[in-house]
Every structure is written in structure tokens, then in C-alpha cells.
Design an enzyme around this catalytic site. Sequence first.
Site, short mmCIF file in Angstrom:
data_model
loop_
_atom_site.label_atom_id
_atom_site.label_comp_id
_atom_site.label_asym_id
_atom_site.label_seq_id
_atom_site.Cartn_x
_atom_site.Cartn_y
_atom_site.Cartn_z
CD GLN A 73 -51.97 -36.19 -18.95
OE1 GLN A 73 -52.35 -35.31 -18.17
NE2 GLN A 73 -52.58 -37.35 -19.04
CB THR A 122 -71.51 -40.76 -38.70
OG1 THR A 122 -71.88 -41.55 -39.84
CG2 THR A 122 -72.59 -39.73 -38.41
CB CYS A 156 -53.51 -47.31 -20.67
SG CYS A 156 -54.45 -45.88 -21.10
N1 PLP Z 1 -51.41 -39.74 -24.37
C1 PLP Z 1 -51.27 -39.40 -23.09
C2 PLP Z 1 -50.05 -38.65 -22.67
C3 PLP Z 1 -52.25 -39.74 -22.15
O1 PLP Z 1 -52.10 -39.39 -20.87
C4 PLP Z 1 -53.40 -40.46 -22.59
C5 PLP Z 1 -54.42 -40.89 -21.62
O2 PLP Z 1 -54.11 -41.27 -20.49
C6 PLP Z 1 -53.49 -40.79 -23.94
C7 PLP Z 1 -52.49 -40.41 -24.81
C8 PLP Z 1 -54.68 -41.54 -24.49
O3 PLP Z 1 -55.81 -40.72 -24.50
P1 PLP Z 1 -57.24 -41.28 -24.93
O4 PLP Z 1 -57.87 -41.80 -23.69
O5 PLP Z 1 -57.98 -40.10 -25.49
O6 PLP Z 1 -57.02 -42.34 -25.94
#
Ligand code: PLP
Length: 400
Positions: free
Chosen positions: A181, A239, A326
Site C-alpha cells: 500500500q 515460466t 480478502c
Molecule cells: N499486503 C497488503 C497490505 C495488501 O493490501 C494486499 C492486498 O490487498 C496484499 C498484501 C496481497 O496482495 P496480492 O493481491 O498481490 O496477493
Amino acid sequence: MKVYLDNNATTIVDPNVFEVMEPFFVQKYGNPNSLHAFAGETHPHIKTAMTKIYAGINANTKDSVVITSCATESNNWVLKSIYFEYILTGKKNHIIISEVEHPSIMATARFIESMGCKVTYLPINSEGLITAQSVRDSITSKTALVSVMWANNETGAIFPVEEIGQICEEHNVLFHTDAVQAIGKLPVNVQSFNVDYLTFSAHKFHGPKGVGALFMKKGKELIPLLHGGSQMGGYRSGTLNVPGIVGMGKAIEQAVDALDFEMSEIREMRDDFEDALLEIPDTFVVTPRRNRTPNTILISFRGIEGESMLWDLNREGIAASTGSACASEDLEANSVMEAIGADEDLAHTAIRFSLSRYTTQEELDHTLEVVKKAVTRLREISSSYAYTPEGHESGLTAGH
Ligand code: PLP
């Protein structure tokens, strides 16, 4: 009108980024590691993109920047490799993270904890910040790694990574930061402070999804997580994602170019929007602006479930979020709100608006109108709001 204010979840691919990626699907599709002319068509473009990616974080050419499939992979890689190299072998037994890391750190830490690693979870204060002192106090002679995010995805809170890096150096402890971020929102220069590992991800700065990276300082290279061929210097087999890498190169170059705009114009638009939101009674923002990325607002509207607000916004074409994408499959309270000690009611009311360089004033004006209407409608039907005295002691600060 469609309004996208969920840029901390993902961003639109910049049309210039898409343009440079396009030839690498149907026209130039050779595997850059092959020994024929098709490979020769792609190989130089990988080199150019990697130069841009190194420049984007000011990595030294002797350092390694390894392309991964996402930041989640990079974060897993760091913690699991440290586990294999230091914890499993008995050299060290402890790592330190913050209690508001992204799930890709948090869940990995819990996994290695279940395998015998001690994990310290640093608390955040009422402003959503951790202190460097808490890192210093938690380090022991058995600490292998400190992993603290640069900026929090929910609040935008900026953590004191420079100071933490220095403390780690003094104690001979490895330091990783999840800078997902931070890129494109703050200046990121890996040579300006002590950092051994740094994670980033293209889709958070107008690049494609499915491409991440891990910076590793020279001499601090990790053992691979993915074994196989000799791609990426043997550090990460598989790859190469040619269009993805080319796109990431262009995207980081543009993100660095647009940094001043993000830190001035976008910040100003965000601040004005936030001021207007805070005029609505009983609203609270967690982290003070001086400690926050320029594009993010995590705001609570007392008495209104975050999900209800999202519903009203979505009906009017506005995309925001109640927390990390997530974690959106469960309707749990916002984890950062819980971590700062907000009461149960307030922890369920957080809404995150995250802007980008594509956000317009017209979009924010429209959003403000929709939010005001939604607040009136939802508070009228809210059973909890009716009983809440205005100006209720919340532990949060209004009107930053
Ligand atoms: N770390 C932080 C602080 C994030 O905000 C995110 C995604 O929301 C991630 C890691 C994970 O990123 P990625 O979608 O590339 O796995």
C-alpha cells in the site's frame, strides 16, 4: 454514474500499461528462457521492465528483485523461508509482526506458529499506529525477523519503518516490510533506510493482477519457496509471466512519475471529501491525516452496519469496502477497528473509501450526496442508533 473508491483492493489497469502488455499474448509469446528467435523477441523486454522495477524502488543492481505471482506469495516466501532457515534449524525461535498485518502475513505467521515458532503480535494504539519502541521492547537474542507493513490497507496508517529498520540493524535482526500500500502513494527508496526484504504488487498501482515482487538485499537472499527451473536466478521457478512483468515495469514507472500528484492533488481531494463526511454527526476517522497514505479514509458512521451502507452505495453505482477484500467473505467486524479497541457496535460500522489518480471531484461530490442520504435512511431504521447519545465516548477522534 459509476464510482470506484476501492483502490486499496485493486486498481484499474492504466491504458498505457495495457498497451505495452498486449503484444505479449498473441504476437510475441516466446518463453524468454528458450534458445530461439521467439525467445529473443521477449527477452529484451523483460530486461527493460526489470530495469524499471529496480528503479521504481531504487534497488541497487546487486540486490535481487524477484518477480512472484502476487504479494501474498512474496509474504509467504519471507516467513516460510525464515522458518526453514532459522526456526526449524534451531538457530532462532521468534519473529515479530504487527497485529494488523494483511492476512497473507497474519495467516502465514499463525501457520509457522503452529509449527513451533514464537510470534509476537505488536499492538496498535487508538490511532491505528504501532511504535518503533514496541519493536525494540519485543526483540530477543532469538528473534530472526521483524515483519511490519509500511502502510495499512484499511486505515492507510503509515508505520515507522525507517526507525524499525534501524532497530533491527542494531540488533542484527532481519527486517521485512509489506509495501503493497506504499508504492505510488509514498516515496519508496530501499537504499534510504535499512530494509532486507520488501514486498509489492502491480495491481495496487494500476498494473496487472497476478504479478508481485520481492526485493531482497544483497547478502540476505532467501532460500526459494518454489523449486524447479532456474528462472529468476533460481530464486523463484516458473515460466516468466512476460506480459505481467512488462506491465509491472510500465506501471511502477508511471506510479513514481505520478507520486507528486498523488501526494498533493489526491491528498487534497481526499481531505476535502473527508471534511465533508465528518460534518455528518457521529462519524469517526481512525488515523490522523499526517500519519496516513494520501488516498485512504476509514470512517465509521455510528449506528450503521458497514454492509448496509455498502448496499446503499452499490445501488447508486459506488464501490467502497468494509475492510480487506480478502476478509469480505465473512461478516466479521473490521479487524483494525477491533484492534484499536473500538466497541463492538462501532467496529461493525467502518467503511473504507480509497481514491486513485483516476478519481474525479464529480465522483466524490456524487458519493457525498449518496452517503448523506444513506446515513439518514439507515439511521432512521437503526435500532442501535436511536439509543446512542450524540457525542458518545468512542475512543476515536472525530474531525481530523
Ligand atoms: N499486503 C497488503 C497490505 C495488501 O493490501 C494486499 C492486498 O490487498 C496484499 C498484501 C496481497 O496482495 P496480492 O493481491 O498481490 O496477493
